[in-house]
Scaffold this active site. Structure first.
Site, PDB file in Angstrom:
ATOM      1  N   CYS A  20     -43.668 -20.688 -56.363  1.00 12.62           N
ATOM      2  CA  CYS A  20     -45.042 -21.097 -56.060  1.00 12.62           C
ATOM      3  C   CYS A  20     -45.077 -21.531 -54.586  1.00 12.62           C
ATOM      4  O   CYS A  20     -44.041 -21.609 -53.925  1.00 12.62           O
ATOM      5  CB  CYS A  20     -45.426 -22.276 -56.942  1.00 12.62           C
ATOM      6  SG  CYS A  20     -44.310 -23.672 -56.680  1.00 12.62           S
ATOM      7  N   HIS A  82     -40.727 -32.695 -55.371  1.00 15.42           N
ATOM      8  CA  HIS A  82     -41.295 -33.515 -56.449  1.00 15.42           C
ATOM      9  C   HIS A  82     -41.889 -34.824 -55.969  1.00 15.42           C
ATOM     10  O   HIS A  82     -42.552 -35.515 -56.725  1.00 15.42           O
ATOM     11  CB  HIS A  82     -40.202 -33.813 -57.499  1.00 15.42           C
ATOM     12  CG  HIS A  82     -39.570 -32.562 -58.007  1.00 15.42           C
ATOM     13  ND1 HIS A  82     -38.348 -32.123 -57.574  1.00 15.42           N
ATOM     14  CD2 HIS A  82     -40.018 -31.635 -58.871  1.00 15.42           C
ATOM     15  CE1 HIS A  82     -38.060 -30.975 -58.161  1.00 15.42           C
ATOM     16  NE2 HIS A  82     -39.050 -30.653 -58.951  1.00 15.42           N
ATOM     17  N   CYS A 104     -44.581 -31.428 -52.456  1.00 17.99           N
ATOM     18  CA  CYS A 104     -45.652 -30.442 -52.602  1.00 17.99           C
ATOM     19  C   CYS A 104     -47.005 -31.132 -52.388  1.00 17.99           C
ATOM     20  O   CYS A 104     -47.260 -32.198 -52.966  1.00 17.99           O
ATOM     21  CB  CYS A 104     -45.607 -29.818 -53.992  1.00 17.99           C
ATOM     22  SG  CYS A 104     -47.013 -28.711 -54.254  1.00 17.99           S
ATOM     23  N   HIS A 132     -38.521 -37.708 -65.139  1.00 19.00           N
ATOM     24  CA  HIS A 132     -38.649 -36.547 -64.254  1.00 19.00           C
ATOM     25  C   HIS A 132     -38.908 -37.044 -62.833  1.00 19.00           C
ATOM     26  O   HIS A 132     -39.646 -38.009 -62.630  1.00 19.00           O
ATOM     27  CB  HIS A 132     -39.807 -35.655 -64.735  1.00 19.00           C
ATOM     28  CG  HIS A 132     -39.887 -34.359 -63.988  1.00 19.00           C
ATOM     29  ND1 HIS A 132     -40.483 -34.255 -62.746  1.00 19.00           N
ATOM     30  CD2 HIS A 132     -39.467 -33.108 -64.299  1.00 19.00           C
ATOM     31  CE1 HIS A 132     -40.417 -33.001 -62.333  1.00 19.00           C
ATOM     32  NE2 HIS A 132     -39.797 -32.281 -63.259  1.00 19.00           N
ATOM     33  N   GLU A 134     -40.733 -36.081 -60.422  1.00 18.43           N
ATOM     34  CA  GLU A 134     -42.144 -36.198 -60.014  1.00 18.43           C
ATOM     35  C   GLU A 134     -42.783 -37.450 -60.635  1.00 18.43           C
ATOM     36  O   GLU A 134     -43.519 -38.192 -59.968  1.00 18.43           O
ATOM     37  CB  GLU A 134     -42.927 -34.947 -60.427  1.00 18.43           C
ATOM     38  CG  GLU A 134     -44.392 -35.029 -60.006  1.00 18.43           C
ATOM     39  CD  GLU A 134     -45.257 -33.905 -60.575  1.00 18.43           C
ATOM     40  OE1 GLU A 134     -44.784 -32.761 -60.678  1.00 18.43           O
ATOM     41  OE2 GLU A 134     -46.419 -34.190 -60.921  1.00 18.43           O
ATOM     42  N   THR A 172     -47.873 -32.509 -62.705  1.00 23.04           N
ATOM     43  CA  THR A 172     -48.504 -31.235 -62.309  1.00 23.04           C
ATOM     44  C   THR A 172     -48.078 -30.032 -63.147  1.00 23.04           C
ATOM     45  O   THR A 172     -48.769 -29.022 -63.151  1.00 23.04           O
ATOM     46  CB  THR A 172     -48.150 -30.910 -60.842  1.00 23.04           C
ATOM     47  OG1 THR A 172     -46.725 -30.915 -60.727  1.00 23.04           O
ATOM     48  CG2 THR A 172     -48.765 -31.893 -59.879  1.00 23.04           C
ATOM     49  N   CYS A 202     -51.114 -27.972 -61.804  1.00 27.33           N
ATOM     50  CA  CYS A 202     -51.286 -27.169 -60.599  1.00 27.33           C
ATOM     51  C   CYS A 202     -51.579 -25.713 -60.947  1.00 27.33           C
ATOM     52  O   CYS A 202     -51.285 -25.237 -62.044  1.00 27.33           O
ATOM     53  CB  CYS A 202     -50.066 -27.298 -59.700  1.00 27.33           C
ATOM     54  SG  CYS A 202     -48.778 -26.141 -60.083  1.00 27.33           S
ATOM     55  N   SER A 230     -35.930 -27.880 -65.154  1.00 25.11           N
ATOM     56  CA  SER A 230     -37.216 -27.453 -64.578  1.00 25.11           C
ATOM     57  C   SER A 230     -38.305 -27.591 -65.639  1.00 25.11           C
ATOM     58  O   SER A 230     -38.336 -26.839 -66.614  1.00 25.11           O
ATOM     59  CB  SER A 230     -37.116 -26.007 -64.099  1.00 25.11           C
ATOM     60  OG  SER A 230     -38.408 -25.474 -63.937  1.00 25.11           O
ATOM     61  N   SER A 275     -39.743 -22.422 -59.655  1.00 21.37           N
ATOM     62  CA  SER A 275     -38.673 -22.682 -58.685  1.00 21.37           C
ATOM     63  C   SER A 275     -37.604 -21.585 -58.695  1.00 21.37           C
ATOM     64  O   SER A 275     -36.501 -21.785 -58.193  1.00 21.37           O
ATOM     65  CB  SER A 275     -38.039 -24.043 -58.983  1.00 21.37           C
ATOM     66  OG  SER A 275     -37.770 -24.162 -60.362  1.00 21.37           O
TER      67      SER A 275
HETATM   68 FE1  SF4 Z   1     -46.451 -27.686 -56.237  1.00 23.12          FE
HETATM   69 FE2  SF4 Z   1     -47.216 -26.677 -58.570  1.00 23.12          FE
HETATM   70 FE3  SF4 Z   1     -45.208 -25.607 -57.283  1.00 23.12          FE
HETATM   71 FE4  SF4 Z   1     -44.930 -28.011 -58.392  1.00 23.12          FE
HETATM   72  S1  SF4 Z   1     -45.253 -26.080 -59.471  1.00 23.12           S
HETATM   73  S2  SF4 Z   1     -44.227 -27.391 -56.366  1.00 23.12           S
HETATM   74  S3  SF4 Z   1     -46.988 -28.843 -58.061  1.00 23.12           S
HETATM   75  S4  SF4 Z   1     -47.330 -25.663 -56.554  1.00 23.12           S
END
Ligand code: SF4
Length: 340
Positions: A20, A82, A104, A132, A134, A172, A202, A230, A275
């Site tokens: 992403c 994160h 992000c 986690h 994040e 997210t 997201c 993940s 990821s």
């Molecule tokens: Fe950003 Fe969404 Fe990617 Fe996480 S999954 S890094 S929130 S774009």
């Protein structure tokens, strides 16, 4: 494998899948830091939750650490995609460590919402996975105001100060269905629960889930490429099973696929978490081709154009010396340059 008659073995390749915009930016941040400032470059936590990505960056010279204390004074440290709590920025400053923030921008958006609701004296119910990275970072934005909701049981034990000032936020990378089910449960306990201006899940998590929902009913087996830590990748397995895949497995790479999974599989669905680099998908496609799955159909449910600019530090400080010894007003707040 035999080529005798039988149903045609094929692969349904979900799109969008893989990297992403936030992961792309985070990985590019480490690469650019290594190029521009030279080694050593420290990275706090896994830059993104993918074993292959971390190992590749380690080979290029990045040093991954769990805690700020592991980084020597006068070094450069990158914060992962994160995000981190404000207290971690303070730790770095106290340790005289120059930082580059690869959080992000969509996670930063959640941090900003949390800070705003806390400043307006709300209690915040954060739907997310305990522990986690994040979630730890977001909770640290307003530790006295945020209550974690990891499962339904948590709802019963949450005590808020004023039931008319409660709002929910979420991690997210949840599945949309899962988040909305939690919100419904929360509303049974807190009827005046307010919602954020837009949900926090997201675009990338939603798009990858939508593609899986599309292919799942046809899949005898769904293979999701991604690491076990993940969150968005594990959610893809769950979404696949929920929407009709007969079986679904998470693998880091083709090496982890078990031949036995293919025994009754004519149609194999394939996707990857946000990821995961495409090279790992190519490895799985090669493996499947060697096992008789020679036909691949891409099923695209969205086209992504999102792009995030690299952190500002690269233009503000051209050299390691400039980054470590910036002229006066050193910025310690979360940076979130975005280009869409
Ligand atoms: Fe950003 Fe969404 Fe990617 Fe996480 S999954 S890094 S929130 S774009």
């Amino acid at each position: 494998m035999s080529a005798t008659a039988g149903p045609r073995k094929r692969v349904l390749l979900a799109a969008p899948r893989g990297f992403c915009a936030g992961v792309d930016r985070a990985v590019a941040t480490v690469e650019r830091a290594l190029d521009q400032y030279g080694v050593p470059i420290y990275v706090r936590k896994q830059i993104v939750h993918n074993k292959h990505v971390v190992q590749t960056l380690e080979k290029k010279g990045a040093i991954f650490v769990d805690k700020t204390e592991e980084v020597p004074e006068g070094s450069i440290m990158i914060f992962s995609a994160h995000g981190v709590a404000p207290a971690v920025h303070d730790e770095a400053e106290r340790g005289k460590i120059a930082t580059i923030d690869a959080t992000c921008p969509l996670v930063t958006k959640v941090h900003n919402e949390a800070a705003r609701f806390a400043s307006e004296d709300y209690d915040i119910l954060l739907i997310g996975q305990e522990g986690h990275d994040e979630v730890v970072g977001t909770m640290g934005v307003a530790p006295d105001r945020i209550h974690l909701v990891d499962d339904a049981q948590d709802v019963k034990s949450i005590r808020v100060r004023d039931e008319s000032k409660v709002v929910w936020l979420s991690q997210t990378t949840l599945s949309v269905d899962e988040a909305m089910a939690s919100v419904d449960q929360l509303k049974e306990h807190f009827p005046l629960l307010a919602s954020p201006p837009s949900d926090d899940i997201c675009y990338a998590a939603q798009n990858r889930q939508a593609a899986v929902r599309q292919i799942a009913p046809e899949c005898d087996l769904l293979i999701v490429v991604g690491s076990k830590n993940s969150h968005n990748s594990t959610r893809l397995v769950e979404v696949g099973l929920e929407y009709g895949a007969r079986a679904a497995h998470l693998v880091d790479s083709a090496d982890e696929i078990d031949d036995a999974w293919l025994k009754t599989a004519t149609v194999v669905g394939l996707t990857s978490g946000a990821s995961v680099p495409e090279i790992l998908i190519e490895g799985v496609l090669d493996w499947l081709s060697e096992h008789g799955y020679n036909s691949t159909e891409t099923v695209r449910t969205a086209t992504e154009t999102q792009h995030f600019a690299l952190p500002r530090e690269f233009t503000r400080a051209r050299t390691r010396t400039e980054l470590l010894d910036p002229p006066r007003s050193k910025e310690t707040s979360v940076s979130a340059d975005t280009e869409v």
